[in-house]
Write a protein that holds these residues in place. Structure first.
Motif, mmCIF file in Angstrom:
data_model
loop_
_atom_site.group_PDB
_atom_site.id
_atom_site.type_symbol
_atom_site.label_atom_id
_atom_site.label_comp_id
_atom_site.label_asym_id
_atom_site.label_seq_id
_atom_site.Cartn_x
_atom_site.Cartn_y
_atom_site.Cartn_z
ATOM 1 N N HIS A 155 72.151 117.722 22.724
ATOM 2 C CA HIS A 155 72.124 117.664 24.299
ATOM 3 C C HIS A 155 70.992 118.055 25.034
ATOM 4 C CE1 HIS A 155 76.467 115.875 24.411
ATOM 5 N NE2 HIS A 155 76.482 116.570 23.071
ATOM 6 N N LEU A 156 70.022 118.954 24.349
ATOM 7 C CA LEU A 156 68.891 119.458 24.856
ATOM 8 C C LEU A 156 67.595 119.051 24.358
ATOM 9 C CD1 LEU A 156 70.142 123.130 26.103
ATOM 10 C CD2 LEU A 156 70.228 120.945 27.409
ATOM 11 N N ALA A 157 66.545 119.099 24.834
ATOM 12 C CA ALA A 157 65.400 118.586 24.108
ATOM 13 C C ALA A 157 64.655 119.561 23.328
ATOM 14 C CB ALA A 157 64.300 118.269 25.420
ATOM 15 N N ALA A 158 64.439 119.180 22.067
ATOM 16 C CA ALA A 158 63.896 120.081 21.058
ATOM 17 C C ALA A 158 62.685 119.257 20.574
ATOM 18 C CB ALA A 158 65.107 120.443 20.186
ATOM 19 N N LEU A 159 61.863 120.272 19.710
ATOM 20 C CA LEU A 159 60.560 119.717 19.002
ATOM 21 C C LEU A 159 61.040 120.210 17.702
ATOM 22 C CD1 LEU A 159 58.063 121.074 21.836
ATOM 23 C CD2 LEU A 159 58.693 118.700 21.369
ATOM 24 N N SER A 160 60.330 119.225 17.083
ATOM 25 C CA SER A 160 60.075 119.488 15.319
ATOM 26 C C SER A 160 58.590 120.219 15.111
ATOM 27 C CB SER A 160 60.381 118.348 14.432
ATOM 28 O OG SER A 160 59.067 117.419 14.942
ATOM 29 N N ILE A 161 58.221 120.674 14.161
ATOM 30 C CA ILE A 161 57.027 121.333 13.930
ATOM 31 C C ILE A 161 55.983 120.303 14.157
ATOM 32 C CG2 ILE A 161 57.094 120.825 11.399
ATOM 33 C CD1 ILE A 161 55.634 123.648 11.124
ATOM 34 N N ASP A 162 56.290 119.161 13.830
ATOM 35 C CA ASP A 162 55.129 118.021 13.970
ATOM 36 C C ASP A 162 55.017 117.682 15.273
ATOM 37 O OD1 ASP A 162 54.180 117.782 11.226
ATOM 38 O OD2 ASP A 162 55.857 116.300 11.106
ATOM 39 N N GLU A 163 56.127 117.748 16.129
ATOM 40 C CA GLU A 163 56.139 117.140 17.526
ATOM 41 C C GLU A 163 55.488 118.583 18.330
ATOM 42 O OE1 GLU A 163 59.986 114.436 17.758
ATOM 43 O OE2 GLU A 163 60.382 116.589 18.142
ATOM 44 N N ALA A 164 55.599 119.872 17.859
ATOM 45 C CA ALA A 164 55.167 120.781 18.596
ATOM 46 C C ALA A 164 53.451 120.954 18.467
ATOM 47 C CB ALA A 164 55.589 122.321 17.861
#
Length: 296
Positions: A155-164
């Motif tokens: 429900h909230l925005a999260a980042l994977s290691i690649d997206e970070a």
């Protein structure tokens, strides 16, 4: 401003008027410190009446291989089981607090909001604000009547290691650790010292006043703008293991931004030898490509 924070007076009123059949308030004590992770002794010595102790290390995180980081997010099923033990039911208002300027309470806020609980508040100013306002504490353990809450994820925005990594190059990724850890001067916990190349630094300790209360949203907004945050542009946060990054996520939200959390944070990044690191006071100072890990 989003409905995130609650004052001691507002919480006392909610507790006083809470009825079991009318979406009651559930108060969670999330006391935790890196050097003293078990907050149970402090909880037993004195807590807000009715507050249930929450174990951040084991209920708000899971533990696997080092490459996952020190505090990976819990699964929906494990979190749901824990939340039911805390007495949380569908439709409840949940208030979380700690004694560390909301640094660990913010992790509970993020995890529970991400799981789908609509009304989660942080006691602004932590336990000190409650006692300073003249409200009493109770002692001993609290065992809640099991709840029936149904939880999910996402429900909230999260980042994977690649997206970070991508955000550090193409947007704004904020490292919210202390400046000396960002620069790589010291690294007391994780395998490598430094920061994600391209990340800027703003310690989340700067988001609260001396009493642990979050700064005014306008002040926060100006401070985040100074490190590159812009309305409508992607902005992410990370820390050592994803705990205090949740605190910065709250501050950014209060300031009117739409942040993303890299929960794996430096503890995950530094455990991947193929990931580059940077050292020094600026985003790309001392950049070098992945290297072998240094045992700790």
């Amino acid at each position: 401003m989003p409905n995130i924070l609650i004052t001691p007076e507002e919480l006392a009123a909610l507790i006083a008027h809470s009825a079991p059949d009318e979406n009651p308030v559930r108060v969670l004590d999330v006391r935790w410190r890196l050097d003293r992770p078990d907050g149970r002794p402090d909880h037993r010595a004195g807590h807000i009446p009715g507050a249930v102790y929450v174990d951040l290390d084991h209920e708000l995180a899971e533990h696997g291989v080092p490459s996952d980081g020190r505090h990976p997010l819990p699964s929906a099923s494990a979190l749901q089981e824990a939340a039911r033990r805390w007495g949380v039911g569908n439709g409840d208002t949940v208030v979380v607090y700690d004694d560390l300027k909301s640094l660990s309470a913010a992790r509970a806020w993020w995890v529970l909001k991400d799981a789908g609980i609509a009304d989660v508040r942080i006691l602004d100013g932590s336990l000190q604000a409650w006692t300073s306002a003249g409200f009493a504490l109770e002692t001993g353990d609290v065992t809640a009547v099991p709840g029936n809450v149904v939880l999910g994820r996402g429900h909230l925005a999260a980042l994977s290691i690649d997206e970070a990594a991508d955000l550090a190059s193409d947007g704004v990724l904020i490292d919210v650790r202390a400046a000396e850890r960002y620069r790589g001067d010291v690294e007391p916990v994780d395998p490598r010292a430094g920061h994600i190349p391209g990340a800027v630094n703003r310690p989340t300790s700067e988001n609260v006043d001396d009493d642990g209360r979050f700064l005014d949203p306008a002040v926060l907004r100006e401070a985040f703008a100074e490190v590159g945050a812009r309305t409508g542009a992607p902005v992410g946060v990370y820390c050592g293991s994803g705990v205090t990054a949740s605190h910065a996520y709250v501050a950014l939200t209060l300031a009117g931004f739409s942040p993303q959390l890299y929960a794996g944070s430096w503890s995950q990044w530094s455990n991947h030898p193929d990931r580059p690191v940077a050292t020094g006071p600026r985003p790309d100072d001392g950049r070098h490509e992945g290297r072998e890990q240094t045992p700790v």
